[in-house]
Motif scaffolding. Structure first.
Motif, PDB file in Angstrom:
ATOM      1  N   GLU A 163      74.248  51.113 -71.683  1.00  0.00           N
ATOM      2  CA  GLU A 163      74.164  51.271 -73.134  1.00  0.00           C
ATOM      3  C   GLU A 163      72.724  51.397 -73.605  1.00  0.00           C
ATOM      4  N   SER A 164      71.840  50.574 -73.043  1.00  0.00           N
ATOM      5  CA  SER A 164      70.434  50.623 -73.461  1.00  0.00           C
ATOM      6  C   SER A 164      69.759  51.913 -73.018  1.00  0.00           C
ATOM      7  N   GLU A 165      70.096  52.401 -71.820  1.00  0.00           N
ATOM      8  CA  GLU A 165      69.512  53.657 -71.353  1.00  0.00           C
ATOM      9  C   GLU A 165      69.935  54.810 -72.272  1.00  0.00           C
ATOM     10  N   TYR A 166      71.221  54.866 -72.582  1.00  0.00           N
ATOM     11  CA  TYR A 166      71.735  55.903 -73.480  1.00  0.00           C
ATOM     12  C   TYR A 166      71.055  55.808 -74.845  1.00  0.00           C
ATOM     13  N   ARG A 167      70.945  54.583 -75.351  1.00  0.00           N
ATOM     14  CA  ARG A 167      70.353  54.376 -76.676  1.00  0.00           C
ATOM     15  C   ARG A 167      68.870  54.747 -76.686  1.00  0.00           C
ATOM     16  N   ALA A 168      68.160  54.514 -75.565  1.00  0.00           N
ATOM     17  CA  ALA A 168      66.739  54.860 -75.503  1.00  0.00           C
ATOM     18  C   ALA A 168      66.536  56.359 -75.697  1.00  0.00           C
ATOM     19  N   GLY A 169      67.375  57.169 -75.043  1.00  0.00           N
ATOM     20  CA  GLY A 169      67.284  58.614 -75.229  1.00  0.00           C
ATOM     21  C   GLY A 169      67.653  59.026 -76.641  1.00  0.00           C
ATOM     22  N   ALA A 170      68.698  58.401 -77.173  1.00  0.00           N
ATOM     23  CA  ALA A 170      69.155  58.739 -78.523  1.00  0.00           C
ATOM     24  C   ALA A 170      68.102  58.378 -79.573  1.00  0.00           C
ATOM     25  N   GLN A 171      67.496  57.204 -79.445  1.00  0.00           N
ATOM     26  CA  GLN A 171      66.498  56.771 -80.429  1.00  0.00           C
ATOM     27  C   GLN A 171      65.263  57.672 -80.409  1.00  0.00           C
ATOM     28  N   MET A 172      64.870  58.114 -79.217  1.00  0.00           N
ATOM     29  CA  MET A 172      63.715  59.000 -79.150  1.00  0.00           C
ATOM     30  C   MET A 172      64.018  60.332 -79.833  1.00  0.00           C
ATOM     31  N   ALA A 173      65.215  60.877 -79.596  1.00  0.00           N
ATOM     32  CA  ALA A 173      65.592  62.135 -80.247  1.00  0.00           C
ATOM     33  C   ALA A 173      65.657  61.964 -81.761  1.00  0.00           C
ATOM     34  N   GLU A 174      66.210  60.865 -82.222  1.00  0.00           N
ATOM     35  CA  GLU A 174      66.296  60.606 -83.661  1.00  0.00           C
ATOM     36  C   GLU A 174      64.906  60.562 -84.292  1.00  0.00           C
ATOM     37  N   TYR A 175      63.967  59.943 -83.605  1.00  0.00           N
ATOM     38  CA  TYR A 175      62.610  59.850 -84.140  1.00  0.00           C
ATOM     39  C   TYR A 175      61.999  61.241 -84.324  1.00  0.00           C
TER      40      TYR A 175
END
Length: 412
Positions: A163-175
Motif C-alpha cells: 500500500e505504501s509503495e503504491y501510494r508513494a508513486g501516486a503522491q508523487m504524480a499528484e504533486y
C-alpha cells in the motif's frame, strides 16, 4: 561524498569490513547494564563476534551507501561485537545465491538483504546452513511472503509494504500534476517489468493518477507499469512517456539519454535513483521527482533546482532491522516472531517538496551523533541489552518511522 566513494571502492576489495575512523568514540554512548542475574549471559554474547552478511543490489548506489555509512560508522561503533560482510552488486538470482553461499562459507550467522529474486529459495538455502535471513528494507508480494513465512530461519520483512509503495508513486504524480506547471512527463519505471515489486507498485500508483487526471491511457495502469518497451501517449492535453529499465545499465542509459534529449519534457518522475542521468536532466531543463533516499547527491540536486520532490528512505531507518537480526544471532529469534511466523513491519517514506524541507530532514536522516534511530533506541529492543525487550516493543519502534516521531524521540 567523492572521498567516501573512493575509500569505499578500495574497501570492497575485502569481503568483510569493520568500523570507520570517523565514528564517535564508544565512551560517547550511554552504557546499558543488564540485570545482575543475566550479566554473565549478556557479557558472553557480547564477547562473541557475530558476522552478518549484507546483500545489496549495488554497493555504489547512494541509498546503499547511506545504509552502509550507518551500519559501519554508527552501529559497528555502538556494537563492536558485530562484523558486516557486504556483497558488491547483485543483479540476478545467480548473483544473490552466490553471495549467500560466500557469506555462509565465511561464517555469517545472518543475512540482512536489500534485494530478493526468489525469497523462498533464498530462505531455504539459509535454513540449510543454519543462517537467519530477513529482508531489511523492501517490499515483497504476499505470495512471496507466505511461501517463506513459516520457516524459522526467516525473520521477516521490514519496508513500505504494498500500500505504501503504491501510494508513494501516486503522491508523487499528484504533486507534479496539481502543484507544478507543465504538460509533458516521462515516467521511469526501473525494474517493474523484470520483477521488482517495489517499482511495479510505485509505477502503477503514478499511472492510476495520470488516468484519473487526464483520461483513458489506452491500457490499464498495471499493464503500462510492466511494459518492456517505451510507450508514448498523448492524452487529455498532455504527453506522457512510460520508460522501462535501469538507467545504470548501458543499453538503457543510451536510449534514456536520447529520449530526454529529443522529447522536450518538463518533468521526469522516477521510481528509482537516476544519478547517471543528472547531466542530461540538467542540460535539458527537466525537473525531477524521485522515490529514493536522503543522500548528499539529492541534497545538491535540490540546491541547483534539478530535483524538486523526494520520497526517500533514510540511513538509520534500517536500525530496527539490525536489532531484529541481533536478537536472532544472540539466541532470541523465537521471542521476536509474530504468532510464531516471520513478521511484517511497515516503514514508509519521508517526503520533501522543496530545498528547506529536504535540508531539515537530511540533518536527522544522516546524522552520526543525532539520528532517527540511535544507540538507546536499538538497545531498548535487544534482549541482550534490555531484558524487557519483546516483539511488541520492536514492532512499535520499527513502525515509529515518521519524521515527526523521530524528532520526538530526539527531543526536538
Amino acid at each position: 561524498m567523492k572521498m567516501f566513494i573512493s575509500v569505499l571502492m578500495a574497501a570492497v576489495l575485502a569481503f568483510c569490513v569493520g568500523g570507520c575512523g570517523n565514528a564517535p568514540s564508544r565512551s560517547e554512548f550511554p552504557e546499558r547494564t543488564p540485570d545482575a542475574r543475566e550479566e554473565n549471559d549478556s557479557a558472553e554474547n557480547r564477547a562473541v563476534v557475530h558476522k552478518i552478511g549484507v546483500a545489496v543490489y549495488d554497493v555504489m548506489d547512494d541509498e546503499v551507501i547511506t545504509f552502509r555509512e550507518y551500519l559501519t560508522d554508527y552501529v559497528k561503533e555502538c556494537f563492536p561485537e558485530v562484523e558486516f560482510c557486504y556483497s558488491y552488486a547483485i543483479r540476478s538470482e545467480e548473483d544473490e545465491m552466490k553471495f549467500l553461499e560466500e557469506a555462509c562459507s565465511e561464517g555469517a550467522e545472518g543475512i540482512l538483504s536489500f534485494i530478493t529474486y526468489d525469497l523462498e529459495k533464498e530462505v531455504d538455502y539459509c535454513e540449510s546452513q543454519g543462517v537467519y535471513y530477513m529482508l531489511a528494507s523492501g517490499t515483497v508480494s504476499e505470495e512471496q511472503y507466505e511461501a517463506a513465512a513459516d520457516n524459522p530461519y526467516f525473520l521477516g520483512v521490514v519496508g513500505p509494504g504494498s500500500e505504501s509503495e503504491y501510494r508513494a508513486g501516486a503522491q508523487m504524480a499528484e504533486y507534479f500534476i496539481n502543484e507544478m506547471e507543465g504538460d509533458s512527463y516521462i515516467l521511469f519505471t526501473g525494474g517493474a517489468a523484470i520483477g521488482n515489486e517495489m517499482h511495479r507498485l510505485r509505477s502503477a500508483g503514478a499511472l492510476d493518477v495520470f488516468a484519473e487526471s487526464f483520461g483513458d491511457l489506452g491500457q490499464s495502469a498495471e499493464e503500462l507499469a510492466v511494459t518492456e518497451e517505451p510507450v508514448r501517449l498523448t492524452v487529455g492535453g498532455i504527453r506522457l512517456t512510460v520508460f522501462p529499465g535501469y538507467t545504470t545499465r548501458e543499453a538503457v542509459a543510451v536510449k534514456a539519454r536520447e529520449e530526454l534529449e529529443s522529447g522536450d519534457y518538463d518533468f521526469a518522475l522516477s521510481m528509482f535513483s537516476m544519478y547517471s542521468m543528472v547531466d542530461v536532466l540538467r542540460a535539458e531543463g527537466v525537473r525531477q521527482g524521485v522515490i529514493d533516499c536522503f543522500s548528499m547527491t539529492n541534497k545538491n540536486l535540490f540546491a541547483d533546482g534539478t530535483l524538486c520532490y523526494v520520497a526517500g528512505k533514510y540511513s538509520s531507518q534500517i536500525g530496527p532491522s539490525f536489532a531484529a537480526m541481533y536478537n536472532a544471532v544472540t539466541g532470541y529469534a523465537e521471542e521476536f516472531r509474530q504468532n510464531g511466523r516471520a513478521f511484517q513491519m511497515t516503514q514508509g517514506y519521508w517526503i520533501s517538496k522543496n530545498k528547506q524541507e529536504y535540508n531539515d530532514q537530511y540533518a536527522l536522516a544522516t546524522g552520526i551523533y543525532v539520528n532517527a534511530y540511535n544507540y538507546e533506541d536499538l538497545g531498548s529492543v535487544m534482549k541482550v541489552y534490555d531484558r524487557t525487550a519483546d516483539f511488541g516493543k520492536l514492532k512499535a519502534l520499527t513502525e515509529a518511522w515518521t519524521y515527526e516521531e523521530a524528532e520526538a524521540r530526539r527531543g526536538e
